[in-house]
Write a protein that holds these residues in place. Structure first.
Motif: not given
Length: 368
Positions: A66, A70, A334
């Motif tokens: 992520y 995050v 990402h």
């Protein structure tokens, strides 16, 4: 990312080649506090080094998936994602420690062969981890090997406890049906007239299919795509409306249009019981029930134990602004994740694959 998903993700993390401060009065310092106990259960304890190492392993997984930002995302009740994950990690550490305390009850040990395999795994791991991860964990061969040996023991205890479960799976509970289906898609932005049009088309197909007792032939005549799926009541990803309407079908029977949030489905049962799929599902459901039993037992162990946590020391572990991967790696990862999400969103516009897609996801999960 809900609590259930977090709990699922927090299983004891194994090392792979692809894997690679604080608040309160104390500051994050492995050299100073590394051997101090963070979690103590009865007569056993988990060191700050171990707790930090395991937390960073999970941190790496999330950052690889992520990105570094995050951790500052806000969840329900203004809780940050970092806090949520750390709470989950801490509960996992408690359970793992208490499970290790019960290893002697089952005569659980690590064999010489397993130790040898672990040693080789650690060699590779230490060569592949990032500089950021090294800085945050100060990994040592012996400590990492000990962590993996304990991981093996935890898995063995879990298996031993699971086998004690007095659970069964009935044939009907595991039954998997094979079906053909056609879906007339709509989404939340469509008007009532568009939805009504989709229903009319579905009803027309049903009428034609029932006359010749074949959904596939009726659909092919009007150039509609027919898909296949094999699923059962245990498949949580299949909409409840579909399960309710289709699982009671006998062979060759065809449903009326089934309304779901994705559109109207028309389904024909091609096999009331796919024996091969049912056998596999039965094994999967049995495993799930056994693991539910293990979870219940291990949770009870934690409840009955005397648990102490050095909250001040634990709180010195911070994920935000203390990455386990580089900024470049995070940006690349990402961006890839965002691209994959965009692709998924585009694919979700075509709901023709809803049953097939969710069934395949469940199969993948069960097989893992």
């Amino acid at each position: 990312m809900n609590g259930k998903k977090l709990a699922t993700m927090f299983m004891t993390v194994t090392l792979s080649i692809g894997m690679l401060v604080g608040c309160g009065k104390k500051a994050f310092d492995l050299e100073k506090y590394g051997e101090d106990a963070v979690v103590t259960i009865d007569e056993s304890s988990l060191s700050f080094w171990d707790a930090n190492f395991q937390a960073r392993l999970l941190q790496t997984q999330y950052e690889n998936t992520y990105g570094l930002d995050v951790w500052i995302e806000t969840l329900e009740q203004n809780e940050t994602f970092e806090t949520s994950v750390k709470n989950t990690v801490l509960e996992g550490l408690k359970r793992n420690l208490v499970v290790l305390n019960h290893a002697k009850d089952y005569d659980i040990t690590v064999t010489d062969e397993e130790k040898k395999a672990i040693s080789g795994q650690v060699d590779t791991f230490l060569e592949q981890i990032t500089d950021e991860f090294k800085e945050l964990t100060k990994p040592e061969q012996e400590k990492v090997e000990n962590y993996l040996e304990e991981t093996v023991m935890i898995q063995k205890v879990a298996s031993a406890v699971a086998k004690e479960a007095d659970v069964t799976v009935t044939d009907e509970e595991a039954r998997q049906m094979k079906a053909n289906y056609v879906v007339f898609s709509f989404d939340s932005t469509d008007s009532d007239s568009q939805k009504a049009n989709a229903k009319n088309k579905a009803q027309k197909l049903v009428s034609g299919a029932k006359k010749i007792n074949s959904l596939a032939q009726a659909a092919n005549k009007v150039k509609l795509e027919v898909k296949e799926a094999t699923y059962g009541a245990n498949n949580e990803n299949i909409p409840a409306e579909i399960l309710e309407a289709s699982m009671k079908l006998k062979k060759n029977e065809i449903t009326e249009p089934i309304e779901t949030e994705y559109g109207y489905y028309v389904i024909q049962c091609m096999a009331y019981n796919d024996k091969k799929a049912t056998k596999a599902a039965k094994e999967d459901i049995l495993t799930e029930k056994q693991m539910e039993y293990y979870n219940t037992v291990s949770e009870k162990w934690v409840e009955e134990a005397e648990v102490k946590v050095d909250e001040e020391l634990w709180n010195t572990i911070a994920f935000a602004n203390h990455p386990t991967i580089s900024e470049v790696e995070s940006t690349t990862t990402h961006t890839t994740e965002e691209s994959n999400t965009s692709v998924e969103n585009e694919e979700n516009k075509d709901k023709n694959s809803s049953i097939e897609h969710t069934t395949e996801e469940t199969d993948t999960k069960n097989n893992s």
